[in-house]
Design a protein around this motif. Sequence first.
Motif, PDB file in Angstrom:
ATOM      1  N   HIS A 311      -7.851  12.245   1.332  1.00 40.61           N
ATOM      2  CA  HIS A 311      -7.581  11.325   0.222  1.00 40.61           C
ATOM      3  C   HIS A 311      -8.423  10.056   0.403  1.00 40.61           C
ATOM      4  CE1 HIS A 311      -4.078  13.944   0.304  1.00 40.61           C
ATOM      5  NE2 HIS A 311      -3.794  13.573  -0.927  1.00 40.61           N
ATOM      6  N   TYR A 313      -9.140   6.127  -1.487  1.00 41.02           N
ATOM      7  CA  TYR A 313      -8.716   5.118  -2.454  1.00 41.02           C
ATOM      8  C   TYR A 313      -9.658   3.928  -2.382  1.00 41.02           C
ATOM      9  CZ  TYR A 313      -4.062   7.406  -2.293  1.00 41.02           C
ATOM     10  OH  TYR A 313      -3.025   8.298  -2.336  1.00 41.02           O
ATOM     11  N   ASP A 314      -9.828   3.238  -3.515  1.00 39.86           N
ATOM     12  CA  ASP A 314     -10.448   1.924  -3.474  1.00 39.86           C
ATOM     13  C   ASP A 314      -9.539   0.997  -2.673  1.00 39.86           C
ATOM     14  OD1 ASP A 314     -10.794  -0.968  -4.673  1.00 39.86           O
ATOM     15  OD2 ASP A 314     -12.619   0.128  -5.197  1.00 39.86           O
ATOM     16  N   GLN A 317      -6.473  -0.666  -3.963  1.00 40.61           N
ATOM     17  CA  GLN A 317      -5.280   0.164  -4.130  1.00 40.61           C
ATOM     18  C   GLN A 317      -4.599   0.439  -2.789  1.00 40.61           C
ATOM     19  OE1 GLN A 317      -7.300   3.493  -6.282  1.00 40.61           O
ATOM     20  NE2 GLN A 317      -5.771   3.095  -7.864  1.00 40.61           N
ATOM     21  N   LYS A 320      -0.878   1.251  -2.847  1.00 44.65           N
ATOM     22  CA  LYS A 320      -0.602   2.619  -3.296  1.00 44.65           C
ATOM     23  C   LYS A 320      -0.950   3.619  -2.204  1.00 44.65           C
ATOM     24  CE  LYS A 320      -1.811   5.936  -6.949  1.00 44.65           C
ATOM     25  NZ  LYS A 320      -2.640   6.153  -8.168  1.00 44.65           N
ATOM     26  N   ALA A 321      -2.068   3.390  -1.516  1.00 46.18           N
ATOM     27  CA  ALA A 321      -2.484   4.295  -0.441  1.00 46.18           C
ATOM     28  C   ALA A 321      -1.437   4.351   0.665  1.00 46.18           C
ATOM     29  CB  ALA A 321      -3.832   3.841   0.125  1.00 46.18           C
ATOM     30  N   LEU A 337     -10.016   4.278   2.863  1.00 52.54           N
ATOM     31  CA  LEU A 337     -10.194   3.205   1.896  1.00 52.54           C
ATOM     32  C   LEU A 337     -11.677   2.912   1.739  1.00 52.54           C
ATOM     33  CD1 LEU A 337      -7.414   0.617   2.872  1.00 52.54           C
ATOM     34  CD2 LEU A 337      -7.291   2.478   1.209  1.00 52.54           C
TER      35      LEU A 337
END
Length: 339
Positions: A311, A313-314, A317, A320-321, A337
């Motif tokens: 996974h 993520y920016d 985020q 959320k991560a 990230l």
Amino acid sequence: MRYVSIDRPGEAVIKECPIPNPRKGEALLKMLFGGLCGSDLNTYRGTMAYSSYPRVPGHEFSAEIVEIGENSMGLRPGMIVTGNPYFNCGHCYPCRKGLVNCCETNQTMGVQRDGAFAEYFTMPVERLYNGKGIPPEQLALIEPFCVGYHGIKRAGIHKDDKVLILGAGTIGVFAAMSARLMGGQVYICDIAPEKLQYAESHFNITGTVSNDYPVHFMDQVKAITHADGFDVVIEAVGLASTFQNCIDACAYGGKMVQIGIGKQNADFSFTSIQKKELNIAGSRNSVKEDFLHLIDFVSEGRISIKKVITHTYDFLQAGKAFSNFDTDTGSILKVMLKF
């Protein structure tokens, strides 16, 4: 610049501060990718034994050098690097003996001291290593790979040893890959079927063991080893129950290495250590040579690690991560990230 802060358990937020100025002997780095470690997750959960709040997490990273002075390692602006995040004191007994990875007052980035999850950060030049063309997203995996690799080195695996890894998380998977590099027949164990399936499908694992309940666990151990037990057992979870699993699964005269970190106390029949004449070792962090070896292994194509990332993520985020990682550890292996 912006950075990630865990202000209290369950709260990862984005904040702003000035770009840091590197001191003498330091480089200014522009963050590229950062991996969420189990210790970062435990800081988020409030269960990390060594962390305090607020804390900037992150010690798995790849970064571009922005500013750097003259150095003997050939590092210059524009190069992509990773680094050793374990800050040792240099004065305690283990440091004086050269065992810098187990410094008595060790401070790991993102745990006892602020970490790398910021758009810019500084690091001592001596702790930085040339990424040698490894894609930045994968270069951020070198540090957790080193932790698993260092633990496997502690085990002294021989060709065709039967090796059991307790825990199919990132460190367990990297320990399994390291054991394969050293010629072991590697089995990996976890409570999550999705992780076992993913590990077996992508990382050249010999087989898997389900840790659903103790009797079934030992039935599988006996079937695989013809009741002999495993030559080497690696604990990469950090629970009292998995420590007991390791004691039970280890062969007479076998070797066990404890990598996992936890707060629990273990209550077990310690005479089994004497009865089996077990060789039990702890493994903490890693050392410079681990980073250099694994950067070479990956850059030369001797091993592929990109499937460890499940996974991305920016970094904006990050909340959320962390939340998703916290609630879905059964299917998530490595969260990355992007900065």
